[in-house]
Design a protein around this motif. Structure first.
Motif, PDB file in Angstrom:
ATOM      1  N   THR A 180       0.830  -1.202   0.000  1.00 34.37           N
ATOM      2  CA  THR A 180       0.000   0.000   0.000  1.00 34.37           C
ATOM      3  C   THR A 180       0.865   1.252   0.000  1.00 34.37           C
ATOM      4  N   THR A 181       1.913   1.266   0.819  1.00 35.85           N
ATOM      5  CA  THR A 181       2.785   2.434   0.865  1.00 35.85           C
ATOM      6  C   THR A 181       3.508   2.617  -0.466  1.00 35.85           C
ATOM      7  N   GLY A 182       3.888   1.520  -1.115  1.00 38.23           N
ATOM      8  CA  GLY A 182       4.478   1.633  -2.447  1.00 38.23           C
ATOM      9  C   GLY A 182       3.522   2.240  -3.455  1.00 38.23           C
ATOM     10  N   LEU A 183       2.248   1.825  -3.397  1.00 39.93           N
ATOM     11  CA  LEU A 183       1.239   2.412  -4.286  1.00 39.93           C
ATOM     12  C   LEU A 183       1.030   3.897  -3.987  1.00 39.93           C
ATOM     13  N   LEU A 184       0.996   4.246  -2.697  1.00 36.42           N
ATOM     14  CA  LEU A 184       0.838   5.651  -2.331  1.00 36.42           C
ATOM     15  C   LEU A 184       2.058   6.462  -2.765  1.00 36.42           C
ATOM     16  N   ALA A 185       3.247   5.874  -2.658  1.00 35.10           N
ATOM     17  CA  ALA A 185       4.449   6.556  -3.121  1.00 35.10           C
ATOM     18  C   ALA A 185       4.387   6.792  -4.626  1.00 35.10           C
ATOM     19  N   PHE A 186       3.942   5.799  -5.371  1.00 40.32           N
ATOM     20  CA  PHE A 186       3.755   5.932  -6.823  1.00 40.32           C
ATOM     21  C   PHE A 186       2.819   7.094  -7.129  1.00 40.32           C
ATOM     22  N   ALA A 187       1.685   7.148  -6.422  1.00 36.28           N
ATOM     23  CA  ALA A 187       0.740   8.240  -6.628  1.00 36.28           C
ATOM     24  C   ALA A 187       1.355   9.578  -6.235  1.00 36.28           C
TER      25      ALA A 187
END
Length: 376
Positions: free
Chosen positions: A171-178
């Protein structure tokens, strides 16, 4: 073939293990040129689990495709110089070192944003900088325990359980991507980069719906419910002759269709089960009645298809091997192959500039000569 939506974007990936590498991989999937700069001993995940023998473990392979692979000791002048050479033309930096480490190497946020004012500096830590655990290291399982995810997961009479996927890291990786995409979009207006700051702790807390919303409204601490849902009934697993069936009848209409399909339409008129609130209040009686009905179904009926066709969300619980080996997974591009490896595909589908899996995860330092020479 198109270069992807992020063609022309250059990313320096200094991150290790999961959240950072996953963010950088997502950027690479959509066309960014990602250079991964690993410690000379390699990313720790190279030693996690089964490996094909060249330092590419299964765990590493799932997070490090579409990257160039270099090594450097960032604590040394030579390693720092290599990182700075790569950053001269970079748009994005991703790092997840313990807070203070990059500053100690002269690569901290303030230093780099002053030197490279257009840089988007993505910084991922374990715990939020304002909390009591600030600056301490932490892995996904620890974060799940610390943020209450484990406390919510498990059977009502059983112990807390870790969610088997690393949901805090992913989830944090996805949020970082965003966050990186947001900063790049803003940079197109202002011409300036900025810091994108995330923590696994905050990423995990963003997943606490509806448990947090329920607690905020009622003040009642949530309980472990197994596979059941705290706000919807019926929403649970039932044993059928064909296997374990998960049913999520979230509306009164869906419930009426479900019990009609099961041959007990009178349950929809039972005052205990008339509304979702009624069904929640009488969850145990309802589940007992449904369990008896589901257990008596014809084993030859395709229950999932039959129920979904009628408008009731339901499916037999599928083993992971069946999911990954199903022909439609490959047809949709969600299971793909490269260099003898099977990999998960790219879930974001763009019509004109689709993402792609172009280069495999590589051995430690495999691109050192080519990329290192080009950066001088």
């Amino acid at each position: 073939m198109n270069g992807g939506a992020l063609a022309g974007i250059r990313v320096v990936d200094l991150s290790r293990v999961l959240a950072g590498p996953y963010c950088a991989q997502l950027l690479g999937d959509h066309g960014a040129q990602v250079t991964k700069l690993e410690p000379v001993t390699g990313d720790l995940t190279r030693s996690w689990g089964p490996s094909r023998g060249d330092g590419v473990s299964a765990y590493y392979a799932g997070l490090n495709r579409n990257k160039e692979h270099l090594t450097a000791d960032l604590a040394s002048p030579e390693g720092r110089d290599l990182a700075l050479r790569l950053l001269r033309d970079a748009d994005v930096l991703v790092e997840n070192f313990k807070p203070g480490t990059m500053e100690r190497w002269g690569l901290g946020t303030e230093e780099l944003l002053e030197r490279f004012p257009r840089l988007v500096y993505c910084r991922i830590s374990a715990f939020d900088g304002a909390g009591p655990m600030a600056g301490l290291p932490g892995y996904d399982a620890v974060i799940q325990a610390y943020t209450g995810i484990m406390d919510l997961n498990g059977e009502p009479d059983g112990p807390p359980l870790r969610v088997p996927m690393p949901v805090a890291d992913l989830t944090t990786g996805l949020l970082a991507f965003a966050g990186v995409l947001l900063a790049l979009h803003e940079r197109a207006r202002s011409g300036r980069g900025q810091c994108v700051d995330l923590s696994l702790e905050d990423g995990a807390m963003s997943l606490l719906h509806p448990a947090a919303a329920n607690y905020f409204m009622t003040g009642e601490p949530p309980r472990r419910l197994g596979s059941a849902h705290p706000n919807i009934a019926p929403c649970d697993t039932f044993h059928s002759p064909a296997g374990e069936l998960y049913v999520a009848a979230g509306s009164d209409r869906q419930f009426a269709v479900l019990v009609g399909f099961l041959g007990a339409p009178e349950l929809a008129r039972d005052p205990r089960f008339g509304t979702n609130a009624d069904r929640l209040a009488h969850r145990h009686e309802l589940n007992a009645a449904l369990a008896r009905l589901v257990a008596g179904l014809d084993p030859g009926v395709d229950l999932a298809r039959a129920l979904v066709t009628e408008g009731v969300p339901a499916t037999l619980i599928r083993p992971l091997a069946d999911v990954l080996d199903a022909p439609d997974a490959a047809e949709r591009g969600m299971v793909t192959g490269l260099d003898g490896l099977r990999l998960l595909g790219v879930p974001i589908r763009l019509s004109r500039t689709p993402g792609s899996v172009r280069t495999p995860p590589r051995p430690l330092g495999a691109d050192q000569a080519a990329v290192g020479a080009a950066s001088t």
